[in-house]
Structures are given as structure tokens and as C-alpha cells.
Design a protein around this motif. Sequence first.
Motif, PDB file in Angstrom:
ATOM      1  N   LEU A 112      18.304  21.732 -46.599  1.00 24.05           N
ATOM      2  CA  LEU A 112      18.303  22.883 -47.495  1.00 24.05           C
ATOM      3  C   LEU A 112      16.894  23.366 -47.798  1.00 24.05           C
ATOM      4  CD1 LEU A 112      20.144  24.738 -49.135  1.00 24.05           C
ATOM      5  CD2 LEU A 112      19.901  23.160 -51.052  1.00 24.05           C
ATOM      6  N   ASP A 113      15.957  22.446 -47.953  1.00 24.64           N
ATOM      7  CA  ASP A 113      14.572  22.851 -48.213  1.00 24.64           C
ATOM      8  C   ASP A 113      14.048  23.731 -47.089  1.00 24.64           C
ATOM      9  OD1 ASP A 113      14.518  21.483 -50.593  1.00 24.64           O
ATOM     10  OD2 ASP A 113      13.641  19.658 -49.725  1.00 24.64           O
ATOM     11  N   ARG A 114      14.382  23.385 -45.851  1.00 21.83           N
ATOM     12  CA  ARG A 114      13.920  24.184 -44.704  1.00 21.83           C
ATOM     13  C   ARG A 114      14.646  25.524 -44.637  1.00 21.83           C
ATOM     14  NH1 ARG A 114      13.115  19.047 -43.939  1.00 21.83           N
ATOM     15  NH2 ARG A 114      11.469  18.252 -42.573  1.00 21.83           N
ATOM     16  N   VAL A 115      15.937  25.522 -44.980  1.00 18.79           N
ATOM     17  CA  VAL A 115      16.696  26.779 -44.984  1.00 18.79           C
ATOM     18  C   VAL A 115      16.137  27.747 -46.017  1.00 18.79           C
ATOM     19  CG1 VAL A 115      18.940  27.803 -45.547  1.00 18.79           C
ATOM     20  CG2 VAL A 115      18.821  25.778 -44.082  1.00 18.79           C
ATOM     21  N   LEU A 116      15.840  27.240 -47.194  1.00 24.19           N
ATOM     22  CA  LEU A 116      15.346  28.107 -48.268  1.00 24.19           C
ATOM     23  C   LEU A 116      13.915  28.578 -48.009  1.00 24.19           C
ATOM     24  CD1 LEU A 116      16.807  26.299 -51.423  1.00 24.19           C
ATOM     25  CD2 LEU A 116      17.654  28.339 -50.257  1.00 24.19           C
ATOM     26  N   ARG A 117      13.166  27.835 -47.195  1.00 23.01           N
ATOM     27  CA  ARG A 117      11.810  28.285 -46.856  1.00 23.01           C
ATOM     28  C   ARG A 117      11.845  29.424 -45.838  1.00 23.01           C
ATOM     29  NH1 ARG A 117      10.031  22.742 -47.145  1.00 23.01           N
ATOM     30  NH2 ARG A 117      10.306  22.496 -44.900  1.00 23.01           N
ATOM     31  N   ARG A 118      12.859  29.438 -44.972  1.00 26.45           N
ATOM     32  CA  ARG A 118      12.977  30.478 -43.946  1.00 26.45           C
ATOM     33  C   ARG A 118      14.399  31.061 -43.982  1.00 26.45           C
ATOM     34  NH1 ARG A 118      10.158  26.227 -41.868  1.00 26.45           N
ATOM     35  NH2 ARG A 118       8.050  26.653 -41.074  1.00 26.45           N
ATOM     36  N   PRO A 119      14.745  31.762 -45.058  1.00 26.73           N
ATOM     37  CA  PRO A 119      16.134  32.237 -45.207  1.00 26.73           C
ATOM     38  C   PRO A 119      16.546  33.262 -44.160  1.00 26.73           C
ATOM     39  CG  PRO A 119      14.722  33.177 -46.905  1.00 26.73           C
ATOM     40  CD  PRO A 119      13.906  32.141 -46.214  1.00 26.73           C
ATOM     41  N   VAL A 120      15.639  34.156 -43.762  1.00 27.90           N
ATOM     42  CA  VAL A 120      15.984  35.186 -42.778  1.00 27.90           C
ATOM     43  C   VAL A 120      16.301  34.547 -41.430  1.00 27.90           C
ATOM     44  CG1 VAL A 120      15.181  37.215 -41.533  1.00 27.90           C
ATOM     45  CG2 VAL A 120      14.619  36.944 -43.959  1.00 27.90           C
ATOM     46  N   ARG A 367      28.964  25.068 -59.498  1.00 29.47           N
ATOM     47  CA  ARG A 367      27.778  24.266 -59.818  1.00 29.47           C
ATOM     48  C   ARG A 367      26.517  25.135 -59.830  1.00 29.47           C
ATOM     49  NH1 ARG A 367      27.505  18.585 -59.839  1.00 29.47           N
ATOM     50  NH2 ARG A 367      25.837  18.143 -61.330  1.00 29.47           N
ATOM     51  N   ILE A 368      26.438  26.069 -58.896  1.00 30.06           N
ATOM     52  CA  ILE A 368      25.290  26.982 -58.855  1.00 30.06           C
ATOM     53  C   ILE A 368      25.283  27.864 -60.093  1.00 30.06           C
ATOM     54  CG2 ILE A 368      24.264  28.933 -57.629  1.00 30.06           C
ATOM     55  CD1 ILE A 368      25.316  27.692 -55.028  1.00 30.06           C
ATOM     56  N   VAL A 382      20.527  27.566 -56.753  1.00 31.73           N
ATOM     57  CA  VAL A 382      21.137  27.375 -55.431  1.00 31.73           C
ATOM     58  C   VAL A 382      20.774  26.003 -54.873  1.00 31.73           C
ATOM     59  CG1 VAL A 382      21.100  28.149 -53.041  1.00 31.73           C
ATOM     60  CG2 VAL A 382      21.281  29.818 -54.880  1.00 31.73           C
ATOM     61  N   ALA A 383      19.493  25.656 -54.948  1.00 35.76           N
ATOM     62  CA  ALA A 383      19.055  24.364 -54.437  1.00 35.76           C
ATOM     63  C   ALA A 383      19.743  23.221 -55.176  1.00 35.76           C
ATOM     64  CB  ALA A 383      17.540  24.235 -54.555  1.00 35.76           C
ATOM     65  N   MET A 442      22.127  33.591 -50.367  1.00 34.00           N
ATOM     66  CA  MET A 442      21.888  33.601 -51.818  1.00 34.00           C
ATOM     67  C   MET A 442      20.396  33.679 -52.120  1.00 34.00           C
ATOM     68  SD  MET A 442      24.786  31.146 -53.543  1.00 34.00           S
ATOM     69  CE  MET A 442      24.729  32.074 -55.090  1.00 34.00           C
ATOM     70  N   LYS A 443      19.592  33.024 -51.307  1.00 36.76           N
ATOM     71  CA  LYS A 443      18.131  33.108 -51.466  1.00 36.76           C
ATOM     72  C   LYS A 443      17.644  34.540 -51.242  1.00 36.76           C
ATOM     73  CE  LYS A 443      13.679  31.848 -51.098  1.00 36.76           C
ATOM     74  NZ  LYS A 443      12.875  31.268 -52.183  1.00 36.76           N
TER      75      LYS A 443
END
Length: 478
Positions: A112-120, A367-368, A382-383, A442-443
Motif C-alpha cells: 500500500l505504501d508503494r501504491v499511495l506513492r505512485r497512485p496514477v 474503516r476508512i 485510506v492507509a 481514493m488517493k
Amino acid sequence: LFYLRREREERAAGRSEGAALEAAAATSGRAVLISGITVMIAMAGMFLAGDKTFTSFAIGTMMVVGIAMIGSLTVLPAVLSMLGDRVEKVRVPFVHRLRRPNGEARVWGAILDRVLRRPVLSAAAAVAVLVALTIPALSLSTTPTGLADISIPAIEPYKALTEAFPGGADPAVVAIKADDVRAEPVQAAIADLKRQALASGQMNAPIHVEASKDSTVAIVDIPLAGDGSDDVSKAALATLRDELIPATIGQVAGVEYAVTGSTAAAEDWNAQAKRTAPLVFGFVLLFAFGLLLVSFRSIVVAVKAIVLNLLSVGAAYGILVATFQWGWGESLLGFESNGGITPWLPMFLFVILFGLSMDYHVFILSRIREAYDRGLDTDAAVAHGIKTTAGVVTSAAAVMVAVFSVFALLPLIDLKEMGIGLAAAILIDATIIRGVLLPATMKLLGDWNWYLPRWLEWLPTLEHGEERVEAPPVPEAA
């Protein structure tokens, strides 16, 4: 799983056993109620199919979900209250290492950390994979299952017998009802029907006629050209129904008639499914949208949930077509492709998958939203929401995938298709959809995730936590 996990988290945070149960009831308990109702609404869509098989599916699945939901809200809290911390006795060794002390999953946290760093990039890659899996579904066609599609030793002698002494496909059966089917006008019409059927070149001899003892009903067995399920047989059936019978039997006053048989039954079922499928799909989508809109007070959340679930179902259809219709899985799963998917499966698969997908989608979003309402910004919410639910979602998905995969080992190709379709869809939904596409979108949307037009402000507010904390401002409607 979600209820128990939340109760354990609250205890780990220092709450008493009673307070932990109350917190779980106010959060996960509410999510259980919403998700259970959502699943039952999805299953209720099968009532609109107009078929007794789907009606029985609907009743059975709604009963199971309803009882499970009630048990989770009543029996489970009572059992947890009695057991207390003893619920964690005889823990499985080493598994706890997959989770951080704060309750977040280590593996999914790293992803998830990697997904949120590069959401596009993450969203684009996920959509590309899902679209690629969905493309085969564009050629989806249905084919009734026959004895040749059953792979068990007991059926092999019958296959050998039919191969040694081949016969024709099941005939079309014309049922005729009249005051006296042995009367001259009716008999003349039946004789005319036999002559025209043979002259058409689409029907074969012998044509067998039989009347009931009271002379009120007669049946005429007319063998159709083709194998009973191919285009040749379907064309012959259309000629019989639309041209020959109306020109012969249909000209006799006071006579009622209908055509049945395996070919006619399959064609009638497919025609009914085409008429009712839009009603079923529309019902499920509309009510799921409405329930999500009311639950989360966000039109974006509701629309996005529908789109994500449709992508998941489309990918499952594509895998089914490639595996069974195209025959790519023949050697692996031990079957011979019949060139299509069993007719009842696409609608059944849509309803079941939509219900299951919405089930834990509601848990994750709850939860979010809870974290967001407590003051976290959207990215942090989200995280937190996905990391804390990822372990339970993965566990639940693993259980369902394992159970559904068992069907792939059964001899009936219908059940193989159902098992592979359900297992593939759940696996895709729990990984690509919930682990990548949902957090990435969501990001990207930020606070627009919670957008609600002013003309919908009258919708009731459903709390997703124990107490309401003023949420950060969201964009106002234009």
C-alpha cells in the motif's frame, strides 16, 4: 472475522472487555449490518429472473446471509463476552509476525505504501490488467451442458454405447390440446404438419404421433436436423414454431399447441434470460448504489464501488471464457470444451460476486470513513483503513477461494465453471481491486471521495464510529 478482529484491537488498545465489545458493536457491528443487507439485496435480484432455479438460489443464499448476519450481531458478542481474552488461547505460532504491533498487516502495508506513492501508475496498471482479463468476455456465448460434459467413470459405458450406436438428438415435441384430437380436422392438420416438416429438409423421419386415452391431448415427436444445440437445430426449431405449426395446427379452431423438447427448452431459457437479465442487473446495481449512498453519504463512493465491482465481474467472465469456452484449461482441469458457458452461470455469477465483493468493500470503506470522521485526512484514513483490514480481507478471501476451488475438481463442467469463476473473481477482488485500485483512486480523488451534492443533504447520517468527530471540509457542490 471483522467483528472479532475489531474487538481484539480494542482490547490491545487498553479497553476493558466490556468496552471493547461495545466499541466493536458500534463500528464493525454496524458494518456487518450494512454489508449483510447489501448482500441480501444483491441476492434478491435473482427473484426477477423468472426461473424457479434462481428463485431457490435467492431464497437459500438470503437465508444463509441473514442468519449469519444475525448470529454475528447476537451470538458472537455473547460468546466473546463469555470467553474474554481466552478467545486467543492456542494461538497459531509465527502468524503474528505478519502483523505489526499496531494491528496493521506487514505485507499489505508495504504494498500500500508503494501504491499511495505512485497512485496514477498503480491505477493505470490495475485497470490495464482488468481490461485485458475482461476482453475475452466480449465473445461469451452459452451452451447447454450434455452427458458428454460429465467426466465420471459411471457415464463412460453410456458414452461408448451412444458412440457405437449413434442416434439423433432429442426430437422437438409438439403438444396439441383440443376437445377431440382424433377428430378429422385435427388429424388432417397433423398429417399436413408431418408432410411439410419432411419437405422442409430441416426435420427428419420418423415422426411419431401419440394421443391420450381421453383424446384431449396429442404429442407429435419431430426429429430436428443438427445435434440439438447447434445453429442447424435452432433454425429448424424456428421454422417449426414460426412457419409450419401456425400454417397447419394453428388453422384449426379451438386447438391449443406448444413446442417443447431439449432444443426448445434451451432456446426458451436463453430467451427468458435475455429478457430478465437487464432487470436483475439493474435491480442489483440500483439498490446497491442507493444503500452505499445512504451509508456513506457520498455519491463518489457509491459510483466507484459499482464500477470496481463491475471490473471484477468482467475479469471473472473473461477468465471463464478463456478457460472453458476457448478451452485453455482443458488439460489442467480435465474437461473437453463444449464451445460455451453453461447458460445459468453468467447471471448467477454476477449476483453472487457482486454480493460478496460489496460485503468486504463495505467493511473497508467503513474503516476508512471512521478514521476520516475522527480527524485524519483522506490519505491517512485510506492507509489506516486498508492496512488494518487487509489481513482479515485476505483471510476471508483465502477461505472463499479455497472453498470455491474445490468445485473445479468435480466432474460436472457446470460446477467447474462456477468454482473457477467465483475463485478467480474473489482473488482478483481481494488483491488488484482492494489492494491497488481502490486505494490508488481514493488517493487521487482526495476529499472528493466524500462529495455529496447539496440537493442530497437530506440523507440521514449513519455514524461509522463510536462518536461523531467533525470531519474536514469537503468540496461543495457547484
